[in-house]
Design a protein around this motif. Structure first.
Motif, PDB file in Angstrom:
ATOM      1  N   ALA A  78      88.489  29.362  27.106  1.00  0.00           N
ATOM      2  CA  ALA A  78      87.321  30.204  27.316  1.00  0.00           C
ATOM      3  C   ALA A  78      87.062  30.337  28.814  1.00  0.00           C
ATOM      4  O   ALA A  78      87.671  29.630  29.624  1.00  0.00           O
ATOM      5  N   VAL A  79      86.141  31.208  29.148  1.00  0.00           N
ATOM      6  CA  VAL A  79      85.585  31.228  30.497  1.00  0.00           C
ATOM      7  C   VAL A  79      84.404  30.266  30.489  1.00  0.00           C
ATOM      8  O   VAL A  79      83.530  30.356  29.625  1.00  0.00           O
ATOM      9  N   TYR A  80      84.392  29.368  31.445  1.00  0.00           N
ATOM     10  CA  TYR A  80      83.347  28.350  31.536  1.00  0.00           C
ATOM     11  C   TYR A  80      82.363  28.725  32.646  1.00  0.00           C
ATOM     12  O   TYR A  80      82.775  29.053  33.765  1.00  0.00           O
ATOM     13  N   TYR A  81      81.070  28.643  32.311  1.00  0.00           N
ATOM     14  CA  TYR A  81      80.006  29.026  33.231  1.00  0.00           C
ATOM     15  C   TYR A  81      79.102  27.832  33.521  1.00  0.00           C
ATOM     16  O   TYR A  81      78.727  27.083  32.616  1.00  0.00           O
ATOM     17  N   CYS A  82      78.730  27.726  34.771  1.00  0.00           N
ATOM     18  CA  CYS A  82      77.726  26.773  35.214  1.00  0.00           C
ATOM     19  C   CYS A  82      76.387  27.504  35.252  1.00  0.00           C
ATOM     20  O   CYS A  82      76.333  28.686  35.626  1.00  0.00           O
ATOM     21  N   ALA A  83      75.315  26.823  34.887  1.00  0.00           N
ATOM     22  CA  ALA A  83      74.010  27.475  34.848  1.00  0.00           C
ATOM     23  C   ALA A  83      72.909  26.522  35.290  1.00  0.00           C
ATOM     24  O   ALA A  83      72.963  25.317  35.015  1.00  0.00           O
ATOM     25  N   ARG A  84      71.909  27.079  35.937  1.00  0.00           N
ATOM     26  CA  ARG A  84      70.743  26.319  36.395  1.00  0.00           C
ATOM     27  C   ARG A  84      69.603  26.486  35.414  1.00  0.00           C
ATOM     28  O   ARG A  84      69.211  27.626  35.108  1.00  0.00           O
ATOM     29  N   GLY A  85      69.103  25.365  34.913  1.00  0.00           N
ATOM     30  CA  GLY A  85      68.025  25.417  33.955  1.00  0.00           C
ATOM     31  C   GLY A  85      66.713  25.859  34.566  1.00  0.00           C
ATOM     32  O   GLY A  85      66.499  25.753  35.765  1.00  0.00           O
ATOM     33  N   ARG A  86      65.815  26.354  33.709  1.00  0.00           N
ATOM     34  CA  ARG A  86      64.493  26.773  34.182  1.00  0.00           C
ATOM     35  C   ARG A  86      63.554  25.574  34.351  1.00  0.00           C
ATOM     36  O   ARG A  86      62.549  25.655  35.048  1.00  0.00           O
ATOM     37  N   PRO A 108      69.405  23.602  25.034  1.00  0.00           N
ATOM     38  CA  PRO A 108      70.743  24.174  24.801  1.00  0.00           C
ATOM     39  C   PRO A 108      70.836  25.693  24.818  1.00  0.00           C
ATOM     40  O   PRO A 108      71.916  26.234  24.950  1.00  0.00           O
ATOM     41  N   GLY A 109      69.745  26.384  24.689  1.00  0.00           N
ATOM     42  CA  GLY A 109      69.815  27.835  24.582  1.00  0.00           C
ATOM     43  C   GLY A 109      70.061  28.524  25.901  1.00  0.00           C
ATOM     44  O   GLY A 109      69.606  28.079  26.949  1.00  0.00           O
ATOM     45  N   THR A 110      70.796  29.641  25.851  1.00  0.00           N
ATOM     46  CA  THR A 110      71.110  30.362  27.087  1.00  0.00           C
ATOM     47  C   THR A 110      69.858  30.893  27.766  1.00  0.00           C
ATOM     48  O   THR A 110      69.826  31.027  28.990  1.00  0.00           O
ATOM     49  N   ASP A 111      68.797  31.172  27.016  1.00  0.00           N
ATOM     50  CA  ASP A 111      67.585  31.711  27.630  1.00  0.00           C
ATOM     51  C   ASP A 111      66.800  30.659  28.393  1.00  0.00           C
ATOM     52  O   ASP A 111      65.801  30.971  29.045  1.00  0.00           O
ATOM     53  N   SER A 112      67.235  29.403  28.314  1.00  0.00           N
ATOM     54  CA  SER A 112      66.605  28.336  29.081  1.00  0.00           C
ATOM     55  C   SER A 112      67.220  28.164  30.456  1.00  0.00           C
ATOM     56  O   SER A 112      66.862  27.230  31.183  1.00  0.00           O
ATOM     57  N   TYR A 113      68.143  29.052  30.815  1.00  0.00           N
ATOM     58  CA  TYR A 113      68.849  28.970  32.086  1.00  0.00           C
ATOM     59  C   TYR A 113      68.654  30.256  32.875  1.00  0.00           C
ATOM     60  O   TYR A 113      68.753  31.353  32.313  1.00  0.00           O
ATOM     61  N   ALA A 114      68.378  30.084  34.159  1.00  0.00           N
ATOM     62  CA  ALA A 114      67.962  31.224  34.967  1.00  0.00           C
ATOM     63  C   ALA A 114      69.064  31.789  35.844  1.00  0.00           C
ATOM     64  O   ALA A 114      69.114  32.987  36.082  1.00  0.00           O
ATOM     65  N   ASP A 115      69.920  30.940  36.363  1.00  0.00           N
ATOM     66  CA  ASP A 115      70.970  31.381  37.283  1.00  0.00           C
ATOM     67  C   ASP A 115      72.332  30.983  36.726  1.00  0.00           C
ATOM     68  O   ASP A 115      72.487  29.880  36.186  1.00  0.00           O
ATOM     69  N   TRP A 116      73.299  31.868  36.898  1.00  0.00           N
ATOM     70  CA  TRP A 116      74.629  31.665  36.335  1.00  0.00           C
ATOM     71  C   TRP A 116      75.701  31.902  37.400  1.00  0.00           C
ATOM     72  O   TRP A 116      75.559  32.779  38.256  1.00  0.00           O
ATOM     73  N   GLY A 117      76.766  31.121  37.323  1.00  0.00           N
ATOM     74  CA  GLY A 117      77.913  31.377  38.158  1.00  0.00           C
ATOM     75  C   GLY A 117      78.791  32.461  37.560  1.00  0.00           C
ATOM     76  O   GLY A 117      78.555  32.894  36.427  1.00  0.00           O
TER      77      GLY A 117
END
Length: 124
Positions: free
Chosen positions: A92-100, A106-115
């Motif tokens: 897969a493509v792996y993404y790093c994300a910064r939480g809010r 665990p949900g994607t909507d809990s993360y604000a910034d993405w690589g």
């Protein structure tokens, strides 16, 4: 806002290991939870692992539990994902994300910034 850049992806045989790293810019990195997500072709982005702001609590998807380890170094503004016993299904493509928030969600909507993401391919 935090800018994120992933590295460490590549091609590996099943059973092998890779270590992903995410470098963050911005003074507020240490104030938030961080997460790793992945997206395979034709599938939705899914949660892989997360770590709280201090590094004292972690959470993993059932599919990677016992094989992947998330870590962070707030002094260096980095978060890592050690992946062992890789399987073709981990491709897969792996993404790093910064939480809010500081806590883990665990949900994607809990993360604000993405690589931009890094490709991981596991061959059988």
């Amino acid at each position: 806002q935090v800018q994120l850049v992933e590295s460490g992806g590549g091609l590996v045989q099943a059973g092998g290991s890779l270590r992903l790293s995410c470098a963050a810019s911005g003074r507020t990195f240490s104030a938030y939870a961080m997460g790793w997500f992945r997206q395979a072709p034709g599938k939705e982005r899914e949660f892989v692992a997360a770590i709280n702001w201090y590094g004292s609590s972690t959470s993993y998807a059932d599919s990677v539990k016992g094989r992947f380890t998330i870590s962070r170094d707030n002094a260096k503004n980095t978060v890592g994902l050690q992946m062992n016993s890789l399987e073709p299904e981990d491709t897969a493509v792996y993404y790093c994300a910064r939480g809010r928030l500081r806590a883990i969600y665990p949900g994607t909507d809990s993360y604000a910034d993405w690589g931009p993401g890094t490709q991981v391919t596991v061959s059988s």
